[in-house]
Design a protein around this motif. Structure first.
Motif, mmCIF file in Angstrom:
data_model
loop_
_atom_site.group_PDB
_atom_site.id
_atom_site.type_symbol
_atom_site.label_atom_id
_atom_site.label_comp_id
_atom_site.label_asym_id
_atom_site.label_seq_id
_atom_site.Cartn_x
_atom_site.Cartn_y
_atom_site.Cartn_z
ATOM 1 N N GLN A 146 0.821 -1.209 0.000
ATOM 2 C CA GLN A 146 0.000 0.000 0.000
ATOM 3 C C GLN A 146 0.856 1.261 0.000
ATOM 4 O OE1 GLN A 146 -2.609 -0.414 3.366
ATOM 5 N NE2 GLN A 146 -4.047 -1.747 2.276
ATOM 6 N N HIS A 190 2.573 1.607 -3.377
ATOM 7 C CA HIS A 190 1.636 2.054 -4.405
ATOM 8 C C HIS A 190 1.385 3.566 -4.302
ATOM 9 C CE1 HIS A 190 -1.639 1.754 -7.279
ATOM 10 N NE2 HIS A 190 -2.405 2.445 -6.447
ATOM 11 N N ALA A 191 1.218 4.057 -3.067
ATOM 12 C CA ALA A 191 1.003 5.491 -2.888
ATOM 13 C C ALA A 191 2.232 6.281 -3.311
ATOM 14 C CB ALA A 191 0.649 5.791 -1.436
ATOM 15 N N ALA A 227 2.606 6.413 -7.075
ATOM 16 C CA ALA A 227 1.737 7.427 -7.680
ATOM 17 C C ALA A 227 2.332 8.818 -7.539
ATOM 18 C CB ALA A 227 0.357 7.376 -7.028
ATOM 19 N N ASP A 228 2.907 9.120 -6.355
ATOM 20 C CA ASP A 228 3.541 10.435 -6.166
ATOM 21 C C ASP A 228 4.749 10.603 -7.080
ATOM 22 O OD1 ASP A 228 1.667 11.028 -4.243
ATOM 23 O OD2 ASP A 228 2.930 10.397 -2.560
#
Length: 456
Positions: free
Chosen positions: A55, A58-59, A62-63
């Motif tokens: 998790q 994944h975050a 994206a950043d």
């Protein structure tokens, strides 16, 4: 000096072996449950550990992917980070841009330690910091940033690592390599974008999950051990019951046969010395042999009743006629002038004739043996009612108060006999679904009431 010898223990009794087997079954049940629960707990903990890392990665991916859109190249092909620096000015999440200044791919001259080695000591100048946040919210050392960048540059793939800040707080470091706009497939990355995320909350949640799973496993293992102990107890209960019945039978046999066996020995020794008449010896020997035969027969009957192996042949039976026959046999076999009276109505019960005959005979025999004063013939009254109740009442001294509550237990007659006859009579009543009670009669003696189910 006293010599110490090892203590020797005797062989285990059958009951002890069965109890040891129960403990082993309980332990095996608990161990099996523990292995299964621990395996499930390890799977759950590892799955949760991988989940929260995925998790965060994944975050951060994206950043980092969003930040890559802010990178530009000038006319000479050099990377420009001005737009990124102007746009990302908060320092959270911290984004660091590293440029590859040498060949740091797998197998290249800057990779002496091989692929996937975060600690690969690449040469100086292989990665340079192109942009770093001036005041990041999460401060990690330059070594951590460069280490993550080198690993991503070597493999050409995004990588995530567990590291700590300069203050010791847990963080997740993520490195995303990027390539020149027209780079070939086998060309090295142009640079690496490194970002970090705070992992304190995720680690705390994971730690709480570990404690909850460990505590739950401990409780379930204890519960399974208790359930296994109960189930193993039920499993070995028939064996313990059979062993108890066997031991009770052997105890009964040893107790009941000890006295007549000793009497036979004494009688034989007396006959060998010639101190008694041979006719008297034969008569007494025959009487002892008949008594021992009745004892053995009674023991076998009681053992079959207790173990449930005796077949109860239920059929309509005239209880009054059976009582008259038993009374007649008792009077004809007696030489002491005992008197037996019968007051009977026509009564039909559903029972086993042989077992009921033995029960009535035992009750009558008990009355003839103990229901009178010494030297005085017994006076016994047998009453049979239409409801299937048979009463045996004598005119003797009555029941001793100290044995009234345990009269039908073996060895508890309280009058010098074995008490086996009353025990058998009680079991006969029990297997027929009837009752047997004892109390004080109208003439002061003992009164036994046998109740059997009638036909209907």
């Amino acid at each position: 000096m006293r010599r110490l010898l090892p203590r020797r223990t005797g062989p285990l009794t059958p009951t002890a072996r069965v109890l040891r087997l129960r403990r082993r079954i309980s332990l095996l049940f608990a161990l099996t449950s523990a292995v299964g629960l621990i395996a499930m707990a390890v799977f759950a903990v590892r799955s949760d550990s991988a989940r929260w890392r995925e998790q965060l990665d994944h975050a951060m991916d994206a950043d980092a992917s969003w930040a890559l859109g802010l990178l530009e190249t000038d006319e000479s092909g050099r990377l420009a980070t001005d737009v990124l620096a102007d746009t990302v000015n908060t320092g959270c999440p911290p984004l660091t841009v590293l440029l590859v200044t040498g060949d740091d791919r797998d197998g290249g001259p800057g990779d002496p330690a091989g692929p996937d080695d975060p600690g690969d000591p690449a040469g100086p100048g292989d990665l340079t910091v192109q942009h770093a946040p001036p005041a990041p919210c999460l401060s990690v050392s330059n070594g951590v940033v460069l280490e993550a960048g080198r690993a991503a540059a070597r493999t050409g793939e995004a990588r995530g690592f567990d590291r700590r800040t300069t203050d010791g707080a847990p963080v997740r470091v993520f490195a995303l390599p990027f390539y020149a706009p027209e780079a070939a497939e086998d060309e090295a990355p142009q640079g690496v974008l490194v970002t970090t995320a705070d992992a304190t909350a995720q680690r705390d949640d994971h730690r709480r999950l570990v404690w909850m799973v460990a505590g739950g496993c401990a409780v379930l293992v204890l519960l399974s051990a208790a359930v296994g102990h109960v189930l193993s107890g039920r499993a070995v209960r028939p064996a313990l019951s059979a062993l108890g019945q066997q031991e009770a039978f052997l105890a009964d046999a040893a107790h009941d046969l000890r006295t007549p066996a000793a009497s036979l020995r004494t009688l034989a020794e007396t006959a060998l010395r010639g101190e008694t008449d041979s006719t008297d010896v034969h008569r007494r020997t025959l009487r002892l042999a008949e008594g021992m035969g009745r004892l053995v027969d009674g023991l076998l009957t009681r053992a079959r009743l207790m173990s449930g192996t005796a077949t109860v042949a239920r059929q309509p039976l005239r209880l009054d006629q059976l009582a008259e026959a038993v009374a007649q046999e008792a009077v004809e076999g007696s030489t002491e002038g005992h008197r037996v009276r019968i007051e009977a109505e026509d009564t039909i019960v559903v029972a086993d004739p042989d077992l009921v005959r033995r029960a009535v005979g035992n009750l009558l025999g008990n009355a003839l043996a103990h229901g009178h004063a010494p030297g005085v013939p017994a006076d016994v009254l047998i009453t049979v009612a239409r409801d299937g109740t048979l009463t045996v009442e004598d005119a003797g001294p009555g029941l001793p108060p100290e044995v009234a509550d345990a009269l039908f237990e073996r060895f508890r007659s309280g009058s010098g006999s074995t008490g086996l006859g009353l025990s058998i009579a009680s079991w006969v009543a029990h297997v027929h679904g009837g009752t047997l009670t004892a109390g004080l009669g109208e003439r002061g003696g003992a009164r036994f009431v046998l109740g059997l189910p009638g036909q209907g």
